[in-house]
Motif scaffolding. Structure first.
Motif, PDB file in Angstrom:
ATOM      1  N   ILE A  95       0.711  -1.304   0.268  1.00 15.73           N
ATOM      2  CA  ILE A  95       0.344  -0.103   0.335  1.00 15.73           C
ATOM      3  C   ILE A  95       0.887   0.943   0.220  1.00 15.73           C
ATOM      4  O   ILE A  95       2.240   1.449   0.823  1.00 15.73           O
ATOM      5  CB  ILE A  95      -1.082   0.149   0.894  1.00 15.73           C
ATOM      6  N   ALA A  96       1.118   2.023  -1.362  1.00 17.36           N
ATOM      7  CA  ALA A  96       1.565   3.287  -1.063  1.00 17.36           C
ATOM      8  C   ALA A  96       0.484   4.237  -0.631  1.00 17.36           C
ATOM      9  O   ALA A  96      -0.166   4.533  -1.215  1.00 17.36           O
ATOM     10  CB  ALA A  96       1.704   3.791  -2.460  1.00 17.36           C
ATOM     11  N   GLU A  97       1.424   5.321   0.168  1.00 15.11           N
ATOM     12  CA  GLU A  97      -0.032   6.425   0.856  1.00 15.11           C
ATOM     13  C   GLU A  97       0.646   7.712   0.581  1.00 15.11           C
ATOM     14  O   GLU A  97       2.456   7.540   0.643  1.00 15.11           O
ATOM     15  CB  GLU A  97      -0.233   5.766   1.688  1.00 15.11           C
ATOM     16  N   LYS A  98      -0.064   8.779   0.375  1.00 12.93           N
ATOM     17  CA  LYS A  98       0.339   9.532   0.732  1.00 12.93           C
ATOM     18  C   LYS A  98      -0.652  10.887   1.317  1.00 12.93           C
ATOM     19  O   LYS A  98      -1.512  10.592   1.645  1.00 12.93           O
ATOM     20  CB  LYS A  98       0.491  10.737  -1.055  1.00 12.93           C
ATOM     21  N   HIS A  99       0.732  11.709   2.618  1.00  9.21           N
ATOM     22  CA  HIS A  99      -0.083  12.798   3.547  1.00  9.21           C
ATOM     23  C   HIS A  99       0.386  13.764   3.388  1.00  9.21           C
ATOM     24  O   HIS A  99       1.552  14.245   3.024  1.00  9.21           O
ATOM     25  CB  HIS A  99      -0.056  11.698   4.646  1.00  9.21           C
ATOM     26  N   LYS A 100      -0.414  14.494   3.975  1.00 13.09           N
ATOM     27  CA  LYS A 100      -0.610  15.896   3.740  1.00 13.09           C
ATOM     28  C   LYS A 100      -0.978  16.474   5.200  1.00 13.09           C
ATOM     29  O   LYS A 100      -2.073  16.391   5.851  1.00 13.09           O
ATOM     30  CB  LYS A 100      -1.286  17.174   2.967  1.00 13.09           C
ATOM     31  N   ALA A 101      -0.206  17.083   5.772  1.00 14.45           N
ATOM     32  CA  ALA A 101      -0.931  17.049   7.154  1.00 14.45           C
ATOM     33  C   ALA A 101      -0.685  19.144   7.479  1.00 14.45           C
ATOM     34  O   ALA A 101       0.706  19.763   7.253  1.00 14.45           O
ATOM     35  CB  ALA A 101      -0.449  16.957   8.209  1.00 14.45           C
ATOM     36  N   GLU A 102      -1.839  19.803   7.876  1.00 17.32           N
ATOM     37  CA  GLU A 102      -1.809  21.355   7.775  1.00 17.32           C
ATOM     38  C   GLU A 102      -2.098  21.353   9.040  1.00 17.32           C
ATOM     39  O   GLU A 102      -2.988  21.390   9.400  1.00 17.32           O
ATOM     40  CB  GLU A 102      -2.467  22.089   6.546  1.00 17.32           C
ATOM     41  N   LYS A 103      -1.675  22.448   9.978  1.00 13.71           N
ATOM     42  CA  LYS A 103      -1.608  22.523  11.304  1.00 13.71           C
ATOM     43  C   LYS A 103      -0.725  24.299  11.163  1.00 13.71           C
ATOM     44  O   LYS A 103       0.820  24.253  11.772  1.00 13.71           O
ATOM     45  CB  LYS A 103      -1.580  21.866  12.384  1.00 13.71           C
ATOM     46  N   ARG A 114       3.506   0.287   3.206  1.00  8.67           N
ATOM     47  CA  ARG A 114       3.218  -0.645   3.790  1.00  8.67           C
ATOM     48  C   ARG A 114       2.758  -2.273   3.147  1.00  8.67           C
ATOM     49  O   ARG A 114       2.466  -2.201   2.109  1.00  8.67           O
ATOM     50  CB  ARG A 114       1.212  -0.703   4.436  1.00  8.67           C
ATOM     51  N   TYR A 115       3.714  -2.834   4.328  1.00 12.84           N
ATOM     52  CA  TYR A 115       3.594  -4.141   3.373  1.00 12.84           C
ATOM     53  C   TYR A 115       3.876  -5.391   4.531  1.00 12.84           C
ATOM     54  O   TYR A 115       4.079  -5.065   5.387  1.00 12.84           O
ATOM     55  CB  TYR A 115       4.857  -4.190   2.162  1.00 12.84           C
ATOM     56  N   ILE A 116       3.356  -6.788   3.881  1.00  8.81           N
ATOM     57  CA  ILE A 116       4.126  -7.620   5.196  1.00  8.81           C
ATOM     58  C   ILE A 116       4.973  -8.391   4.757  1.00  8.81           C
ATOM     59  O   ILE A 116       5.396  -8.545   3.538  1.00  8.81           O
ATOM     60  CB  ILE A 116       2.648  -8.728   4.541  1.00  8.81           C
ATOM     61  N   GLU A 117       5.656  -8.491   5.584  1.00  6.65           N
ATOM     62  CA  GLU A 117       7.398  -9.177   5.889  1.00  6.65           C
ATOM     63  C   GLU A 117       7.438 -10.231   7.285  1.00  6.65           C
ATOM     64  O   GLU A 117       7.086 -10.277   8.378  1.00  6.65           O
ATOM     65  CB  GLU A 117       7.936  -8.131   6.446  1.00  6.65           C
ATOM     66  N   GLY A 118       6.926 -11.592   6.822  1.00 10.55           N
ATOM     67  CA  GLY A 118       6.955 -11.986   7.539  1.00 10.55           C
ATOM     68  C   GLY A 118       5.400 -12.179   7.875  1.00 10.55           C
ATOM     69  O   GLY A 118       4.341 -12.170   7.761  1.00 10.55           O
ATOM     70  N   MET A 120       4.584  -9.698  10.508  1.00 11.76           N
ATOM     71  CA  MET A 120       4.455  -8.439  10.450  1.00 11.76           C
ATOM     72  C   MET A 120       4.186  -7.399   9.325  1.00 11.76           C
ATOM     73  O   MET A 120       4.802  -7.760   8.555  1.00 11.76           O
ATOM     74  CB  MET A 120       5.797  -8.066  11.177  1.00 11.76           C
ATOM     75  N   LEU A 121       2.896  -6.519   9.659  1.00  5.57           N
ATOM     76  CA  LEU A 121       2.897  -5.644   9.093  1.00  5.57           C
ATOM     77  C   LEU A 121       4.110  -4.606   9.149  1.00  5.57           C
ATOM     78  O   LEU A 121       4.011  -3.970  10.270  1.00  5.57           O
ATOM     79  CB  LEU A 121       1.752  -4.608   9.674  1.00  5.57           C
ATOM     80  N   VAL A 122       4.798  -4.120   7.909  1.00  5.87           N
ATOM     81  CA  VAL A 122       5.799  -3.312   8.013  1.00  5.87           C
ATOM     82  C   VAL A 122       5.353  -1.909   7.927  1.00  5.87           C
ATOM     83  O   VAL A 122       4.808  -1.850   6.590  1.00  5.87           O
ATOM     84  CB  VAL A 122       7.014  -3.790   7.187  1.00  5.87           C
ATOM     85  N   ALA A 123       5.742  -0.680   8.185  1.00  4.51           N
ATOM     86  CA  ALA A 123       5.314   0.656   7.332  1.00  4.51           C
ATOM     87  C   ALA A 123       6.526   1.619   7.249  1.00  4.51           C
ATOM     88  O   ALA A 123       7.436   2.069   8.489  1.00  4.51           O
ATOM     89  CB  ALA A 123       4.580   1.545   8.188  1.00  4.51           C
ATOM     90  N   LYS A 124       6.654   1.949   6.655  1.00  2.00           N
ATOM     91  CA  LYS A 124       7.726   2.631   6.290  1.00  2.00           C
ATOM     92  C   LYS A 124       7.509   4.014   6.106  1.00  2.00           C
ATOM     93  O   LYS A 124       6.920   4.455   4.655  1.00  2.00           O
ATOM     94  CB  LYS A 124       8.872   1.973   5.169  1.00  2.00           C
ATOM     95  N   SER A 125       7.532   4.468   6.653  1.00  3.60           N
ATOM     96  CA  SER A 125       7.494   6.541   6.536  1.00  3.60           C
ATOM     97  C   SER A 125       8.122   7.373   5.976  1.00  3.60           C
ATOM     98  O   SER A 125       9.425   6.687   6.550  1.00  3.60           O
ATOM     99  CB  SER A 125       6.679   7.000   7.842  1.00  3.60           C
ATOM    100  N   THR A 126       8.886   8.117   5.001  1.00  2.96           N
ATOM    101  CA  THR A 126       9.565   8.683   4.499  1.00  2.96           C
ATOM    102  C   THR A 126       9.440  10.046   4.141  1.00  2.96           C
ATOM    103  O   THR A 126       7.838  10.460   3.692  1.00  2.96           O
ATOM    104  CB  THR A 126      10.299   8.114   3.205  1.00  2.96           C
ATOM    105  N   LYS A 127      10.168  10.930   4.272  1.00  2.00           N
ATOM    106  CA  LYS A 127      10.144  12.340   4.143  1.00  2.00           C
ATOM    107  C   LYS A 127      11.136  12.675   3.739  1.00  2.00           C
ATOM    108  O   LYS A 127      12.633  13.040   4.157  1.00  2.00           O
ATOM    109  CB  LYS A 127       9.868  13.228   5.855  1.00  2.00           C
ATOM    110  N   ASP A 128      11.182  13.675   2.569  1.00  2.00           N
ATOM    111  CA  ASP A 128      12.471  13.866   2.207  1.00  2.00           C
ATOM    112  C   ASP A 128      13.353  12.304   2.053  1.00  2.00           C
ATOM    113  O   ASP A 128      12.657  11.721   1.174  1.00  2.00           O
ATOM    114  CB  ASP A 128      13.006  15.139   2.401  1.00  2.00           C
ATOM    115  N   ASP A 129      14.313  12.645   2.168  1.00  2.29           N
ATOM    116  CA  ASP A 129      15.978  11.234   2.767  1.00  2.29           C
ATOM    117  C   ASP A 129      15.757  11.105   3.034  1.00  2.29           C
ATOM    118  O   ASP A 129      16.133   9.947   4.070  1.00  2.29           O
ATOM    119  CB  ASP A 129      16.916  12.396   2.318  1.00  2.29           C
TER     120      ASP A 129
END
Length: 139
Positions: A95-103, A114-118, A120-129
């Motif tokens: 699952i590829a997600e794009k998020h934008k938060a304004e406050k 998000r992906y399944i590894e064994g 576990m559900l794994v979530a990799k969050s990335t901002k820039d690098d």
């Protein structure tokens, strides 16, 4: 993707790069400690191109229910009060997600994969690098 369906619990000791990602996102040290100690419970139900996600924190009264349709942006209020816009789509078996938060005049954007590894559900969050990984076990 049936393998995503179910109730998942965060395993805090498996965080990877929490501090660096949090710093990139402008999260305070106090908020990082709160995250490190919070046990997030996520329930996912995917049917076709629709996804229902419930977010809860163990021992806290907060609960948020989100209903996504693949490829359609969803606007909602984030748990911390920000104005959120999120979009998701399938990328193979992930699952590829794009998020934008304004406050308070500040806008933050990041991606989550998000992906399944064994078992576990794994979530990799990335901002820039900078990326952070957290893992959840099925309960």
């Amino acid at each position: 993707m049936e393998k995503f369906n179910g109730k998942w619990e965060l395993v805090p000791e498996l965080y990877e790069n929490l501090e660096a990602f949090s710093e990139k996102m402008g999260v305070t040290k106090e908020e990082v400690e709160m995250l490190r100690n919070a046990i997030m419970i996520t329930t996912i139900k995917i049917e076709g191109n629709k996804q229902h996600m419930t977010l809860e924190y163990k021992g806290q009264p907060m609960k948020q229910e989100l209903y996504f349709t693949e490829g359609e942006p969803l606007e909602y209020k984030g748990i911390e009060g920000s104005k959120m816009t999120s979009d998701y789509k399938w990328n193979g078996d992930r699952i590829a997600e794009k998020h934008k938060a304004e406050k308070e005049g500040t806008t933050k954007e990041w991606n989550v994969e998000r992906y399944i590894e064994g078992e576990m559900l794994v979530a990799k969050s990335t901002k820039d690098d900078v990326s952070m990984i957290y893992k959840m076990k099925k309960i």
